[in-house]
Write a protein that holds these residues in place. Structure first.
Motif, PDB file in Angstrom:
ATOM      1  N   ARG A   1      12.018  19.130  -1.118  1.00 19.36           N
ATOM      2  CA  ARG A   1      11.737  18.365  -2.381  1.00 19.36           C
ATOM      3  C   ARG A   1      11.060  19.243  -3.680  1.00 19.36           C
ATOM      4  O   ARG A   1      11.349  18.887  -4.683  1.00 19.36           O
ATOM      5  N   ASP A   2      10.756  20.588  -3.141  1.00 19.10           N
ATOM      6  CA  ASP A   2      10.146  21.312  -4.318  1.00 19.10           C
ATOM      7  C   ASP A   2      11.483  22.058  -4.828  1.00 19.10           C
ATOM      8  O   ASP A   2      11.307  22.667  -5.977  1.00 19.10           O
ATOM      9  N   ASP A   3      12.721  21.912  -4.493  1.00 21.99           N
ATOM     10  CA  ASP A   3      13.843  22.626  -4.989  1.00 21.99           C
ATOM     11  C   ASP A   3      14.426  21.847  -5.999  1.00 21.99           C
ATOM     12  O   ASP A   3      15.193  22.396  -6.934  1.00 21.99           O
ATOM     13  N   VAL A   4      14.090  20.777  -6.565  1.00 21.02           N
ATOM     14  CA  VAL A   4      14.716  20.049  -7.554  1.00 21.02           C
ATOM     15  C   VAL A   4      13.654  19.077  -8.095  1.00 21.02           C
ATOM     16  O   VAL A   4      12.699  18.311  -7.397  1.00 21.02           O
ATOM     17  N   ASP A   5      13.660  18.918  -9.537  1.00 22.42           N
ATOM     18  CA  ASP A   5      12.537  18.146 -10.302  1.00 22.42           C
ATOM     19  C   ASP A   5      13.625  17.104 -10.724  1.00 22.42           C
ATOM     20  O   ASP A   5      14.004  17.338 -11.950  1.00 22.42           O
ATOM     21  N   ALA A   6      13.373  15.869 -10.490  1.00 19.03           N
ATOM     22  CA  ALA A   6      14.251  14.751 -11.157  1.00 19.03           C
ATOM     23  C   ALA A   6      13.997  14.857 -12.546  1.00 19.03           C
ATOM     24  O   ALA A   6      15.121  14.501 -13.331  1.00 19.03           O
ATOM     25  N   ASP A   7      12.605  14.735 -12.869  1.00 19.07           N
ATOM     26  CA  ASP A   7      12.554  14.333 -14.472  1.00 19.07           C
ATOM     27  C   ASP A   7      12.938  15.694 -15.232  1.00 19.07           C
ATOM     28  O   ASP A   7      13.205  15.272 -16.423  1.00 19.07           O
ATOM     29  N   ALA A   8      13.115  16.840 -14.668  1.00 17.29           N
ATOM     30  CA  ALA A   8      13.753  17.935 -15.575  1.00 17.29           C
ATOM     31  C   ALA A   8      15.363  17.890 -15.754  1.00 17.29           C
ATOM     32  O   ALA A   8      15.788  18.247 -16.609  1.00 17.29           O
ATOM     33  N   LEU A   9      15.827  16.863 -15.067  1.00 20.22           N
ATOM     34  CA  LEU A   9      17.264  16.503 -15.474  1.00 20.22           C
ATOM     35  C   LEU A   9      17.493  15.666 -16.422  1.00 20.22           C
ATOM     36  O   LEU A   9      18.757  15.876 -17.278  1.00 20.22           O
ATOM     37  N   GLY A  10      16.520  15.084 -17.252  1.00 21.32           N
ATOM     38  CA  GLY A  10      16.741  14.531 -18.424  1.00 21.32           C
ATOM     39  C   GLY A  10      17.730  13.293 -18.556  1.00 21.32           C
ATOM     40  O   GLY A  10      17.818  12.535 -17.825  1.00 21.32           O
ATOM     41  N   ALA A  11      18.666  13.728 -19.579  1.00 21.33           N
ATOM     42  CA  ALA A  11      19.708  12.681 -19.793  1.00 21.33           C
ATOM     43  C   ALA A  11      20.912  12.563 -18.654  1.00 21.33           C
ATOM     44  O   ALA A  11      21.615  11.694 -18.479  1.00 21.33           O
ATOM     45  N   LEU A  12      20.945  13.781 -17.684  1.00 20.78           N
ATOM     46  CA  LEU A  12      21.857  13.521 -16.624  1.00 20.78           C
ATOM     47  C   LEU A  12      21.155  12.699 -15.616  1.00 20.78           C
ATOM     48  O   LEU A  12      21.872  12.408 -14.739  1.00 20.78           O
ATOM     49  N   LEU A  13      19.859  12.177 -15.668  1.00 17.83           N
ATOM     50  CA  LEU A  13      19.642  11.427 -14.551  1.00 17.83           C
ATOM     51  C   LEU A  13      19.932  10.118 -14.200  1.00 17.83           C
ATOM     52  O   LEU A  13      20.129   9.896 -12.834  1.00 17.83           O
ATOM     53  N   ASP A  14      20.577   9.571 -15.080  1.00 13.96           N
ATOM     54  CA  ASP A  14      21.273   8.284 -14.794  1.00 13.96           C
ATOM     55  C   ASP A  14      22.551   8.416 -13.925  1.00 13.96           C
ATOM     56  O   ASP A  14      23.146   7.211 -13.733  1.00 13.96           O
ATOM     57  N   ARG A  15      23.059   9.634 -14.143  1.00 17.09           N
ATOM     58  CA  ARG A  15      24.395   9.854 -13.433  1.00 17.09           C
ATOM     59  C   ARG A  15      24.279  10.608 -12.182  1.00 17.09           C
ATOM     60  O   ARG A  15      25.364  11.305 -11.688  1.00 17.09           O
ATOM     61  N   THR A  16      23.153  11.276 -11.815  1.00 18.18           N
ATOM     62  CA  THR A  16      22.624  12.036 -10.627  1.00 18.18           C
ATOM     63  C   THR A  16      21.966  11.351  -9.619  1.00 18.18           C
ATOM     64  O   THR A  16      20.987  10.491  -9.707  1.00 18.18           O
ATOM     65  N   ARG A  17      22.349  11.907  -8.424  1.00 22.36           N
ATOM     66  CA  ARG A  17      21.668  11.556  -7.411  1.00 22.36           C
ATOM     67  C   ARG A  17      21.223  12.692  -6.752  1.00 22.36           C
ATOM     68  O   ARG A  17      21.717  13.715  -6.497  1.00 22.36           O
ATOM     69  N   ILE A  18      19.928  12.504  -6.136  1.00 19.56           N
ATOM     70  CA  ILE A  18      19.360  13.869  -5.490  1.00 19.56           C
ATOM     71  C   ILE A  18      19.206  13.434  -3.976  1.00 19.56           C
ATOM     72  O   ILE A  18      18.549  12.286  -3.432  1.00 19.56           O
ATOM     73  N   VAL A  19      19.844  14.104  -2.823  1.00 19.11           N
ATOM     74  CA  VAL A  19      19.703  13.925  -1.652  1.00 19.11           C
ATOM     75  C   VAL A  19      19.117  15.397  -0.764  1.00 19.11           C
ATOM     76  O   VAL A  19      19.069  16.294  -1.688  1.00 19.11           O
ATOM     77  N   PHE A  20      18.706  15.093   0.367  1.00 24.30           N
ATOM     78  CA  PHE A  20      18.352  16.107   1.155  1.00 24.30           C
ATOM     79  C   PHE A  20      18.810  16.272   2.437  1.00 24.30           C
ATOM     80  O   PHE A  20      19.521  15.529   3.035  1.00 24.30           O
ATOM     81  N   ALA A  21      18.990  17.600   2.924  1.00 22.94           N
ATOM     82  CA  ALA A  21      19.373  17.996   3.998  1.00 22.94           C
ATOM     83  C   ALA A  21      18.892  19.132   4.512  1.00 22.94           C
ATOM     84  O   ALA A  21      18.298  19.977   3.939  1.00 22.94           O
TER      85      ALA A  21
ATOM     86  N   LEU B   1      18.588  26.187 -11.189  1.00 22.59           N
ATOM     87  CA  LEU B   1      19.207  24.655 -11.158  1.00 22.59           C
ATOM     88  C   LEU B   1      19.086  23.855 -12.266  1.00 22.59           C
ATOM     89  O   LEU B   1      19.961  23.567 -13.175  1.00 22.59           O
ATOM     90  N   HIS B   2      17.648  24.023 -12.751  1.00 18.66           N
ATOM     91  CA  HIS B   2      17.268  23.194 -13.989  1.00 18.66           C
ATOM     92  C   HIS B   2      17.703  23.718 -15.475  1.00 18.66           C
ATOM     93  O   HIS B   2      17.888  23.262 -16.327  1.00 18.66           O
ATOM     94  N   SER B   3      18.370  25.052 -15.216  1.00 15.90           N
ATOM     95  CA  SER B   3      18.681  25.749 -16.531  1.00 15.90           C
ATOM     96  C   SER B   3      20.006  25.408 -16.544  1.00 15.90           C
ATOM     97  O   SER B   3      20.616  25.348 -17.717  1.00 15.90           O
ATOM     98  N   VAL B   4      20.646  25.425 -15.519  1.00 16.98           N
ATOM     99  CA  VAL B   4      22.357  25.224 -15.627  1.00 16.98           C
ATOM    100  C   VAL B   4      23.113  23.866 -15.625  1.00 16.98           C
ATOM    101  O   VAL B   4      23.864  23.540 -16.471  1.00 16.98           O
TER     102      VAL B   4
END
Length: 304
Positions: A51-71, A27-30
């Motif tokens: 929560r271990d499936d995604v690291d918000a900090d690893a999204l870098g420049a994408l973080l300002d337009r990305t929302r992480i939700v859970f199900a 995920l963090h590579s693609v």
């Protein structure tokens, strides 16, 4: 809360939705390569099961337009959760977490939906699909994708029976207007969930495949469902979809037979990356349940 639009933008708004489970590394590579698009996504929603499936900090420049939700884990559940966050968006592109798109993919998708008001779903041309083999390394996938940045988009759209779940865009006004959702009776990997959702949408417009949309499906093997469960789903899910009339016998029967034959023939000398024994055993368990009147897609949740 709706996503903020780009200042002054009057064009259709497009979002990318990615469901992911246990595939943090790929995920963090693609996902960062979405910044290479000639037309950036207005927003990105990542739905994880843990929560271990995604690291918000690893999204870098994408973080300002990305929302992480859970199900709760399950492709259909997670994609339905993504749909809940699409209040201010016109087009939603569902991508697998291991799918790379050519630099003009989003721009061309917007063009299709703007040019053809009767199109309710579009899907792209997969130039290489790692699902059919051992998987494609990220750098090889990027090499294929970069070749499209040097060419002018050409090709046409043709009507198809269904989208391919790893890359399919939907017109959200149609989804909202008819209250469409992914069928959560297809648990876990959600085998054929793309066909089911496509055929729901097809009642209200056209589904097209475009030669102007290109991508590479890396086919990463980690985090996928077991061979036993997939084998069961290969029988149970198409039978279920026939019963709800979102898959015709003309399409379901050949698919069931292809999987049965492939698993039986390749059982003796299986591909290293495919659990043919597990799939064949799952096929047989499903056939047994069908004969006894106990067949249900949800049975995979209790298989071991």
């Amino acid at each position: 809360m709706p996503f903020e639009r780009y200042p002054g933008r009057t064009d259709l708004r497009i979002a990318v939705g990615i469901a992911t489970t246990g595939r943090r590394r790929i995920l963090h590579s693609v996902v960062p390569h979405l910044l290479d698009q000639s037309r950036l996504a207005d927003c990105i929603v990542i739905c994880a099961a843990d929560r271990d499936d995604v690291d918000a900090d690893a999204l870098g420049a994408l973080l300002d337009r990305t929302r992480i939700v859970f199900a709760e884990r399950g492709l259909c559940r997670q994609r339905n959760r993504i749909l809940q966050d699409m209040e201010d968006v016109d087009i939603l592109l569902f991508l697998d977490d291991d799918f790379l798109i050519a630099p003009n993919y989003l721009e061309e998708t917007v063009r299709i939906f703007r040019s053809y008001p009767d199109v309710v779903m579009s899907t792209g041309t997969v130039d290489a699909d790692g699902i059919l083999g051992p998987g494609i390394p990220l750098e090889d996938g990027l090499r294929i994708i970069r070749s499209h940045s040097k060419t002018t988009p050409t090709g046409r759209e043709k009507q198809v029976y269904s989208g391919y779940g790893c890359n399919m865009a939907v017109r959200l006004s149609t989804v909202r207007g008819y209250g469409l959702r992914f069928d959560e009776n297809l648990p876990l990997y959600g085998w054929l969930e793309d066909v089911d959702f496509s055929r729901q949408l097809a009642r209200h417009g056209r589904i097209v495949s475009s030669e102007r949309l290109h991508g590479v499906h890396l086919g990463t093997k980690s985090g996928r469902t077991s061979g036993l469960r997939l084998g069961y789903s290969q029988i149970a899910n198409p039978v279920y979809l026939m019963s709800k009339k979102t898959m015709s016998p003309r399409h379901a029967a050949p698919q069931i037979m292809r999987n049965l034959v492939a698993n039986a023939v390749k059982f003796i000398r299986p591909e290293p990356w495919v659990d043919r024994r597990g799939r064949l055993l799952g096929n047989m368990r499903a056939v047994g349940d069908l004969v006894r009147g106990r067949l249900s897609p949800r049975n995979v949740t209790v298989l071991e």
